[in-house]
Write an enzyme that holds these catalytic residues in place. Structure first.
Site, PDB file in Angstrom:
ATOM      1  N   GLY A  79      28.167  64.106  33.981  1.00 22.59           N
ATOM      2  CA  GLY A  79      27.648  63.781  35.305  1.00 22.59           C
ATOM      3  C   GLY A  79      28.540  64.240  36.438  1.00 22.59           C
ATOM      4  O   GLY A  79      28.102  64.277  37.599  1.00 22.59           O
ATOM      5  N   ASP A 115      29.603  57.895  23.798  1.00 27.34           N
ATOM      6  CA  ASP A 115      29.639  59.091  24.641  1.00 27.34           C
ATOM      7  C   ASP A 115      31.065  59.392  25.115  1.00 27.34           C
ATOM      8  O   ASP A 115      31.297  60.455  25.707  1.00 27.34           O
ATOM      9  CB  ASP A 115      28.702  58.952  25.844  1.00 27.34           C
ATOM     10  CG  ASP A 115      29.001  57.721  26.680  1.00 27.34           C
ATOM     11  OD1 ASP A 115      28.801  56.604  26.172  1.00 27.34           O
ATOM     12  OD2 ASP A 115      29.431  57.852  27.846  1.00 27.34           O
TER      13      ASP A 115
END
Length: 599
Positions: A182, A350
């Protein structure tokens, strides 16, 4: 919970045994490097703790000689990524070229360029080791404008294909769907003069398709911490990603640091970090969960071929062999964390490397006083990622990896995968005890070792003795020359705290007896030399990082730079570090320092 239960069982063992001892503890690729046609690409072993200590550099083009007489690239304009970029060339890329937040199907990467800062940037610090030993660059390149623009994301190399990675993950025990890079962009892959392939990534370089509700930026506060700890962990001998540089801008970035409704303006910053690979367990999870099985097989085979070269690609059980290797390397990583007193803080799948590297440093922390329930992340209200729970969380993450591999396994292989994972607990116990024997300077295995380690840790917990300095100072105690109890003066401040426990004199007696089993040639000097090599004197305590952050916010980067140097020699006595108080009792104000997921 299995390994927490093991710890509790050890405590029961202590209580029963100690009562018989006169007290209890409650009273207790094949590509050539792009600059040397004679140097074949080598696979990096991130778990080789001595890998980069004595590298030689042989580069072509514009070069200069380093102190060993070997050559480094003297002009950054002459430095190039590898001709063959494996990531961009091996997988289907997201066909959408515009950069906006979206769900991305059937792709491993999206092409995304870093977004330049709007204000001038300043170079806070550079790791000279990464610069020269990994990237083959002369230190003088850091003074050039092009270097500064490159490491800040304000420019990129011609013909490179910057990528943002799509992955998913289980966050705090729940599936979160698509996550991805991100605020990170992988600039390219570099094959160095040793034939090692490294992926260079900017963190904080702007929005990507995976930014969700974020702005794609990172603030100076968190970036200082990640930059320093990446290099500190490497020098502690822990598998980790590396960091080349840290830059800061005056671009405003708003963050609510403690999620209490009080956002404040901070300064945008970028870390250029490196790893042999940035793939994580979530890289496979997103493909398995979404039913993208062909791509799951392609990515898994790519990972095995490029990062696990000992596995035969023609072996029908290669995915089981892969799972076995990841389990083994994960045990290695987790034990190294536990032995050094490190808590990652946010062990989501993650954030969990498929190569068992420590990655994505956020709200991490090192133990001060020994408190197994230590939670470095103030956002972790339930204490899911406490120091003591890390071995069990690693098991949970590995089980998610097993599930992600499920579509690639037949029914019998799926049963075997469960059996393979069931061996994790015993592997961890064995390596944990080996690590703590090393910390105590003990040879071979003796029946009483579990008791000795467990008693010591229990005493440390009850007295809140400093984890790092207790082990460091134990090595300094004279134990072999006399039967008399050693004198513990004020210089041994951690042991002085531990000595308030009434069982400590008895434990020292047992420790002396156990050391004698090392052999007739055991000496205090030999033990001190051994234990100083595994028990650091200096770690990146939160208060040290906080001091450096506060100065850096005022454009004084001196403490960031000095900490970088000190933490590159964590096992050596350093007078300057001692004078700064880095091996002393933590200041009272430091007990109020808090960190969170906000970065």
């Amino acid at each position: 919970m299995m390994l927490i239960i093991w710890t509790l069982c050890l405590t029961l063992l202590i209580t029963c045994t100690a009562s018989n001892e006169g007290g209890d503890l409650h009273d207790l690729g094949d590509e050539q490097p792009n600059h040397d046609e004679n140097c074949n690409e080598q696979k990096i072993d991130p778990h080789d703790k001595t890998k980069y200590t004595d590298q030689k550099h042989r580069t072509g083009g514009s070069c200069s000689a380093d102190e060993d007489g070997t050559s480094l690239v003297a002009s950054f304009e002459d430095w190039k990524f590898a001709e063959k970029q494996l990531l961009a060339e091996s997988f289907p890329l997201d066909p959408e070229k515009d950069n906006f937040v979206r769900q991305v199907p059937n792709a491993v990467f999206s092409v995304v360029h870093p977004i330049p800062f709007e204000t001038p940037v300043k170079l806070v610090a550079v790791s000279q080791e990464v610069l020269t030993d990994i990237l083959d660059l002369d230190p003088n390149v850091t003074s050039g404008d092009f270097f500064l623009a490159f490491v800040s994301g304000n420019t990129f190399l011609q013909d490179s294909t910057p990528l943002a990675h799509r992955y998913g993950g289980h966050q705090f025990g729940s599936w979160s769907g698509q996550l991805g890079d991100g605020r990170a962009v992988t600039l390219g892959e570099y094959v160095n003069s040793e034939g090692e392939r490294w992926e260079l990534q900017l963190k904080g370089s702007g929005k990507t398709p995976y930014s969700r509700h974020g702005d794609g930026r990172a603030v100076l506060r968190s970036s200082v911490r990640e930059f320093l700890v990446s290099e500190a962990m490497y020098h502690l001998g822990i598998p980790t990603t590396r960091a080349l540089s840290l830059v800061v801008s005056n671009d405003p970035v708003w963050r609510d640091q403690f999620y209490d409704g009080h956002p404040k303006q901070e300064r945008g910053a970028v870390v250029l970090r490196l790893a042999p690979s940035w793939f994580r367990i979530g890289s496979l999870e997103i493909l398995a969960t979404n039913g993208e099985i062909d791509l799951l097989r392609k990515l898994t085979d790519f990972i095995i071929k490029n990062y696990f070269p000992d596995i035969d690609m023609d072996d029908k059980d290669r995915y089981l062999a892969f799972l076995t290797e990841v389990i083994t390397q994960t045990v290695d990583m987790i034990v190294s964390w536990m032995a050094i007193g490190f808590a990652h803080g946010v062990m989501n799948t993650d954030n969990f490397s498929i190569l068992s590297l420590t990655i994505d440093y956020g709200p991490f922390g090192f133990l001060d006083g020994y408190k197994p329930s230590f939670v470095p992340n103030t956002s972790d209200d339930e204490g899911r990622y406490s120091y003591e729970k890390q071995p069990d969380i690693a098991y949970y993450n590995l089980d998610k990896l097993r599930e992600a591999l499920g579509p690639l396994l037949d029914e019998e292989q799926q049963k075997q995968a469960k059996t393979i994972l069931s061996g994790y607990t015993e592997k961890y116990k064995v390596e944990f005890m080996d690590a703590f024997r090393d910390k105590l300077g003990l040879y071979i295995e003796e029946p009483e070792d579990e008791y000795m380690v467990a008693v010591l840790l229990q005493m440390m917990q009850e007295t809140e003795a400093d984890f790092t300095m207790t082990f460091r100072q134990l090595g300094d105690l004279p134990l072999m020359g006399s039967a008399d109890p050693p004198i513990i003066d004020d210089s041994l401040w951690a042991l002085k705290q531990l000595n308030t426990h009434r069982m400590f004199p008895h434990w020292l007696k047992l420790y002396r007896q156990r050391l004698q089993k090392n052999g007739d040639d055991e000496t205090d000097e030999g033990r001190q030399q051994r234990t100083k090599g595994v028990n650091p004197k200096y770690i990146l305590r939160n208060w040290m990082a906080q001091q450096a952050i506060e100065k850096a916010e005022k454009d004084d980067f001196s403490q960031v730079q000095s900490l970088l140097q000190i933490l590159s020699r964590p096992f050596d006595d350093q007078p300057d570090a001692d004078e700064a108080g880095y091996a002393s009792e933590i200041p009272e104000w430091a007990k109020t320092v808090r960190v969170s997921c906000s970065s």
